[in-house]
Design a protein around this motif. Sequence first.
Motif, PDB file in Angstrom:
ATOM      1  N   MET A   1       0.856  -1.187   0.000  1.00 52.72           N
ATOM      2  CA  MET A   1       0.000   0.000   0.000  1.00 52.72           C
ATOM      3  C   MET A   1       0.892   1.238   0.000  1.00 52.72           C
ATOM      4  SD  MET A   1      -3.195   0.817   2.559  1.00 52.72           S
ATOM      5  CE  MET A   1      -4.489   1.928   2.046  1.00 52.72           C
ATOM      6  N   LYS A   2       0.650   2.136  -0.923  1.00 53.67           N
ATOM      7  CA  LYS A   2       1.476   3.325  -1.065  1.00 53.67           C
ATOM      8  C   LYS A   2       0.836   4.501  -0.335  1.00 53.67           C
ATOM      9  CE  LYS A   2       4.284   5.665  -4.511  1.00 53.67           C
ATOM     10  NZ  LYS A   2       4.646   5.751  -5.934  1.00 53.67           N
TER      11      LYS A   2
ATOM     12  N   PRO B   1       8.392  -1.900   3.429  1.00 53.87           N
ATOM     13  CA  PRO B   1       8.113  -2.679   2.216  1.00 53.87           C
ATOM     14  C   PRO B   1       8.285  -4.171   2.529  1.00 53.87           C
ATOM     15  CG  PRO B   1       9.628  -0.864   1.774  1.00 53.87           C
ATOM     16  CD  PRO B   1       9.517  -0.984   3.261  1.00 53.87           C
ATOM     17  N   PRO B   2       7.673  -5.076   1.791  1.00 58.10           N
ATOM     18  CA  PRO B   2       6.963  -4.812   0.531  1.00 58.10           C
ATOM     19  C   PRO B   2       5.490  -4.461   0.714  1.00 58.10           C
ATOM     20  CG  PRO B   2       7.099  -7.160   0.896  1.00 58.10           C
ATOM     21  CD  PRO B   2       7.828  -6.526   2.046  1.00 58.10           C
ATOM     22  N   HIS B   3       4.961  -4.608   1.940  1.00 58.71           N
ATOM     23  CA  HIS B   3       3.524  -4.379   2.123  1.00 58.71           C
ATOM     24  C   HIS B   3       3.185  -2.892   2.208  1.00 58.71           C
ATOM     25  CE1 HIS B   3       2.992  -8.649   2.616  1.00 58.71           C
ATOM     26  NE2 HIS B   3       3.865  -8.683   3.616  1.00 58.71           N
ATOM     27  N   TRP B   4       4.153  -2.089   2.644  1.00 53.28           N
ATOM     28  CA  TRP B   4       3.886  -0.667   2.836  1.00 53.28           C
ATOM     29  C   TRP B   4       4.988   0.160   2.184  1.00 53.28           C
ATOM     30  CZ3 TRP B   4      -0.707   0.281   5.259  1.00 53.28           C
ATOM     31  CH2 TRP B   4      -1.227  -0.732   6.067  1.00 53.28           C
ATOM     32  N   GLU B   5       4.593   1.254   1.585  1.00 49.81           N
ATOM     33  CA  GLU B   5       5.522   2.289   1.139  1.00 49.81           C
ATOM     34  C   GLU B   5       5.005   3.612   1.669  1.00 49.81           C
ATOM     35  OE1 GLU B   5       6.763   2.360  -3.038  1.00 49.81           O
ATOM     36  OE2 GLU B   5       5.702   0.456  -3.284  1.00 49.81           O
TER      37      GLU B   5
ATOM     38  N   LYS C   1      -2.620   1.394  11.033  1.00 55.03           N
ATOM     39  CA  LYS C   1      -2.667   0.323  10.033  1.00 55.03           C
ATOM     40  C   LYS C   1      -4.086  -0.221   9.880  1.00 55.03           C
ATOM     41  CE  LYS C   1       2.118  -1.313   9.998  1.00 55.03           C
ATOM     42  NZ  LYS C   1       3.063  -2.420  10.312  1.00 55.03           N
TER      43      LYS C   1
ATOM     44  N   LEU D   1      -5.928   0.118   6.223  1.00 55.98           N
ATOM     45  CA  LEU D   1      -6.317  -1.075   5.488  1.00 55.98           C
ATOM     46  C   LEU D   1      -7.788  -1.061   5.070  1.00 55.98           C
ATOM     47  CD1 LEU D   1      -4.333  -3.808   7.435  1.00 55.98           C
ATOM     48  CD2 LEU D   1      -3.981  -3.102   5.051  1.00 55.98           C
TER      49      LEU D   1
ATOM     50  N   LYS E   1      -7.845   0.068   1.488  1.00 60.48           N
ATOM     51  CA  LYS E   1      -7.040  -0.680   0.530  1.00 60.48           C
ATOM     52  C   LYS E   1      -7.905  -1.117  -0.645  1.00 60.48           C
ATOM     53  CE  LYS E   1      -3.663  -4.405   0.195  1.00 60.48           C
ATOM     54  NZ  LYS E   1      -2.966  -5.492   0.918  1.00 60.48           N
TER      55      LYS E   1
END
Length: 374
Positions: A1-2, A30-34, A366, A370, A373
């Motif tokens: 998620m960016k 990362p890789p789940h969050w940026e 978070k 989410l 998302k």
Amino acid sequence: MKLLQALFFPPEQPGGVSSMIPYLQERFNPPHWEMELFSIPKRIRSKGSDAVEFQTFDWHQYEASPVVQKYVQTYRDYLWWTRLRLKTTFDLIHAHHPIAGLAMKEVFPDTPVIQSIHSSYERELILNGRIQENGLEHQFLTSIYKELEHRTDRLLTVSHSFKEYLRPYVLNYDQIDVIPNGFDEKRFKPIPHENEVAQLVTVCRLVPAKGIDTLLEACARLKERGLAYVLHIIGDGPIREELEQRAQQLGVYSETIFYGYTLHPEEFMPFFDVFVLPSRAEAFGSVFAEAALCSLALVGSDIGGISEQIANGTTGLLVPPDDADQLADALEKVIVDPAYRYELARNGSDHAKNHYSLNRVVHELKKIYLQYKG
């Protein structure tokens, strides 16, 4: 998620937002969050020229005010800078200033924008003698809250008392979520020490809203009672010279040290004994949590977010704002009784660790993020 965290001031500037947001990045990996941070440099002035219209009120009825004109121009500048610098898209934007939230929704109308309201600019201006209550500026700035509610996707604030403050200015008060600021404990390193003379410290911008004039009067009472102390004032602002003159008039200048602005006061705050700040308004009061994490005893005004952080007599002491006598009484308790002072400091530190940890904020954010998302 960016994600984009949209600030107003650059993250190195002092304040509750800057003490939290930069430290979020390492928790959204990362890789789940940026996660990116965005703010407008102070040097950007009068660059924007877009026509400004709000959807819930006509701001032109207030445009005779220079304060309103400056606010609208700052909004134009933020829009200009956003369009110039942001060329990518995001899954979610979290804004931490009203101007940032409105500008982001204007530039990215299809992106969910969560708006955190950290403080009341209009209340600060009133207390600092810059505007009149119920005047043009006050009406304009409080109208912004309904505009934010209308245009952004979710409102958050930092304390239940500030949520209550917002009640008259929004339509759906019950839909505002409260997430207090969080702090990275690694930044705070309490140091065991014994000061022969009690060391009092306050950290704030030197403006009338912070009540430092009341603090100096309380210190004069302490001196009259024969109590030894040193007061350290960390911060700068437009009334510093006035406060220095007041300290001289009250006969407490020799017990008072004016440091001016310091970027990381938490690095030497642990060497003091008592943190005191008799603010006249405070949406949250991040510096109280920071002082508690440094294991200082807390003394503050019984208002706003301070009251939510301090349980009187257990995690610190609360006094009415603008009451130098009661403030002096509270300070005397922690000056003459080191054991009580240590007990308050220990309880306050435990409370701050349990309620204002960065991990707790990350967990709550978070969960909210989410929900948006794709």
